[in-house]
Write a protein that holds these residues in place. Sequence first.
Motif, mmCIF file in Angstrom:
data_model
loop_
_atom_site.group_PDB
_atom_site.id
_atom_site.type_symbol
_atom_site.label_atom_id
_atom_site.label_comp_id
_atom_site.label_asym_id
_atom_site.label_seq_id
_atom_site.Cartn_x
_atom_site.Cartn_y
_atom_site.Cartn_z
ATOM 1 N N HIS A 3 41.052 -20.766 21.176
ATOM 2 C CA HIS A 3 41.630 -19.572 21.768
ATOM 3 C C HIS A 3 43.009 -19.914 22.348
ATOM 4 N N ASN A 4 43.667 -18.923 22.900
ATOM 5 C CA ASN A 4 44.977 -19.098 23.525
ATOM 6 C C ASN A 4 46.047 -19.538 22.524
ATOM 7 N N MET A 5 45.875 -19.109 21.262
ATOM 8 C CA MET A 5 46.886 -19.380 20.250
ATOM 9 C C MET A 5 47.302 -18.073 19.603
ATOM 10 N N GLN A 6 48.541 -18.016 19.152
ATOM 11 C CA GLN A 6 49.063 -16.844 18.466
ATOM 12 C C GLN A 6 49.777 -17.292 17.193
ATOM 13 N N PHE A 7 49.566 -16.523 16.129
ATOM 14 C CA PHE A 7 50.169 -16.830 14.836
ATOM 15 C C PHE A 7 50.959 -15.616 14.369
ATOM 16 N N LYS A 8 52.270 -15.776 14.245
ATOM 17 C CA LYS A 8 53.113 -14.704 13.731
ATOM 18 C C LYS A 8 53.448 -15.012 12.274
ATOM 19 N N VAL A 9 53.135 -14.078 11.394
ATOM 20 C CA VAL A 9 53.435 -14.268 9.973
ATOM 21 C C VAL A 9 54.278 -13.132 9.420
ATOM 22 N N LEU A 10 54.536 -12.096 10.227
ATOM 23 C CA LEU A 10 55.370 -10.977 9.787
ATOM 24 C C LEU A 10 56.833 -11.327 10.073
ATOM 25 N N GLY A 11 57.365 -12.160 9.208
ATOM 26 C CA GLY A 11 58.651 -12.802 9.400
ATOM 27 C C GLY A 11 58.427 -14.285 9.155
ATOM 28 N N ARG A 12 59.196 -15.132 9.798
ATOM 29 C CA ARG A 12 58.942 -16.575 9.703
ATOM 30 C C ARG A 12 57.614 -16.893 10.391
ATOM 31 N N VAL A 33 50.105 -23.907 2.496
ATOM 32 C CA VAL A 33 48.663 -23.983 2.738
ATOM 33 C C VAL A 33 48.289 -23.187 3.986
ATOM 34 N N LEU A 34 49.041 -23.385 5.062
ATOM 35 C CA LEU A 34 48.778 -22.654 6.304
ATOM 36 C C LEU A 34 48.929 -21.152 6.095
ATOM 37 N N ALA A 35 49.928 -20.764 5.321
ATOM 38 C CA ALA A 35 50.160 -19.340 5.082
ATOM 39 C C ALA A 35 48.946 -18.697 4.426
ATOM 40 N N LEU A 36 48.404 -19.333 3.401
ATOM 41 C CA LEU A 36 47.250 -18.752 2.722
ATOM 42 C C LEU A 36 46.020 -18.748 3.619
ATOM 43 N N LEU A 37 45.829 -19.796 4.400
ATOM 44 C CA LEU A 37 44.683 -19.830 5.317
ATOM 45 C C LEU A 37 44.818 -18.751 6.393
ATOM 46 N N LEU A 38 46.032 -18.492 6.859
ATOM 47 C CA LEU A 38 46.246 -17.447 7.863
ATOM 48 C C LEU A 38 46.078 -16.057 7.259
ATOM 49 N N GLY A 97 35.987 -25.519 0.809
ATOM 50 C CA GLY A 97 37.412 -25.541 1.103
ATOM 51 C C GLY A 97 37.702 -25.698 2.574
ATOM 52 N N TYR A 98 38.622 -24.875 3.075
ATOM 53 C CA TYR A 98 39.070 -24.963 4.456
ATOM 54 C C TYR A 98 39.206 -23.555 5.036
ATOM 55 N N LEU A 99 39.230 -23.500 6.386
ATOM 56 C CA LEU A 99 39.516 -22.220 7.035
ATOM 57 C C LEU A 99 40.240 -22.452 8.344
ATOM 58 N N ILE A 100 41.025 -21.447 8.745
ATOM 59 C CA ILE A 100 41.626 -21.401 10.075
ATOM 60 C C ILE A 100 40.673 -20.598 10.954
ATOM 61 N N SER A 101 40.199 -21.208 12.035
ATOM 62 C CA SER A 101 39.222 -20.561 12.905
ATOM 63 C C SER A 101 39.893 -20.096 14.190
ATOM 64 N N VAL A 102 40.299 -18.825 14.221
ATOM 65 C CA VAL A 102 40.930 -18.219 15.399
ATOM 66 C C VAL A 102 40.470 -16.766 15.486
ATOM 67 N N PRO A 103 40.525 -16.155 16.665
ATOM 68 C CA PRO A 103 40.197 -14.725 16.759
ATOM 69 C C PRO A 103 41.098 -13.901 15.851
ATOM 70 N N ASP A 104 40.566 -12.819 15.296
ATOM 71 C CA ASP A 104 41.353 -11.992 14.382
ATOM 72 C C ASP A 104 42.643 -11.508 15.018
ATOM 73 N N ASP A 105 42.586 -11.158 16.320
ATOM 74 C CA ASP A 105 43.782 -10.606 16.966
ATOM 75 C C ASP A 105 44.797 -11.683 17.337
ATOM 76 N N ASN A 110 46.942 -9.149 11.312
ATOM 77 C CA ASN A 110 45.664 -8.472 11.547
ATOM 78 C C ASN A 110 45.826 -7.347 12.556
ATOM 79 N N VAL A 111 46.592 -7.602 13.612
ATOM 80 C CA VAL A 111 46.852 -6.575 14.619
ATOM 81 C C VAL A 111 47.612 -5.417 13.989
ATOM 82 N N PHE A 112 48.598 -5.744 13.166
ATOM 83 C CA PHE A 112 49.379 -4.732 12.451
ATOM 84 C C PHE A 112 48.464 -3.839 11.624
ATOM 85 N N GLU A 113 47.583 -4.444 10.849
ATOM 86 C CA GLU A 113 46.678 -3.679 9.990
ATOM 87 C C GLU A 113 45.774 -2.772 10.814
#
Length: 264
Positions: A3-12, A33-38, A97-105, A110-113
């Motif tokens: 928790h306490n992490m944020q991932f921005k992908v709408l842009g860089r 790799v990170l992009a596809l997992l996110l 395979g692999y997964l990124i385990s973080v809350p959807d928000d 995900n928030v955008f959608e």
Amino acid sequence: MIHNMQFKVLGRIEISHGHDTSVFVKKSKTGQVLALLLARNNETVGVDTLIEELWGDRVPRSALTTLQTYVYHARKMFARSLHVPCAESLLVTRPPGYLISVPDDAVDANVFECLVKQGIAGLSAGNAELAADRLTEALTLWQGPPFAGMPVGDVLDAHVTYLHELRLSAITHHVEANKRLGRYQVLVPELRSLVAANPLNEGFHSQLIEVLHKCGRRAEALQAYQRLWRVLDAELGVAPAPEVQRLHHEVLAHGRSVRTPNPV
């Protein structure tokens, strides 16, 4: 799950841990790799899918070992640059395979959608104020093309296309919500920008024509229609859709009731 992490992908791609630590992910295969997992956070992405994304139909013999190296470097970045205490619990190995385990928000896409779906549902329910608020909030999250600057293979490209289509839908419904609220003057510059960026999108042209007419700018509305006609004729050899032509006739006739096709 971290928790306490944020991932921005709408842009860089920007990843932050807490309030003081953040990094932009550099253009690289590790970043890809990170992009596809996110794009599929909390979902196991198979090794075969990751290899397809990275190399397409030109898979090297060392693909599996090389992929494992990219995962190692990603975890190293989480641990060293973002001070994640247990990177293996964030970027998880889970067969096949692999997964990124973080809350959807934690992922802005995900928030955008979610906000877009809430806004469209609000508009369908007749709550234009809620729709405008949710869609404005959603569109504010968009800081540029998804995963900007990162290599994009066939697998990730499908998700990028989906996000672009969702943004166009959000814009269309955002305009419709503000029209229902009578905010015509505010919409004019927004629609002019949209028409310039999407010259073959008849829906945006139609919205601009209607809004200009509602503002009492009839001459500009007619000019907007003529520009659409010229663009469609030059680029596609077709005339505007019948719905847009009817709108044009209503503007010519000073029709009080001006309607455009419902958002798609």
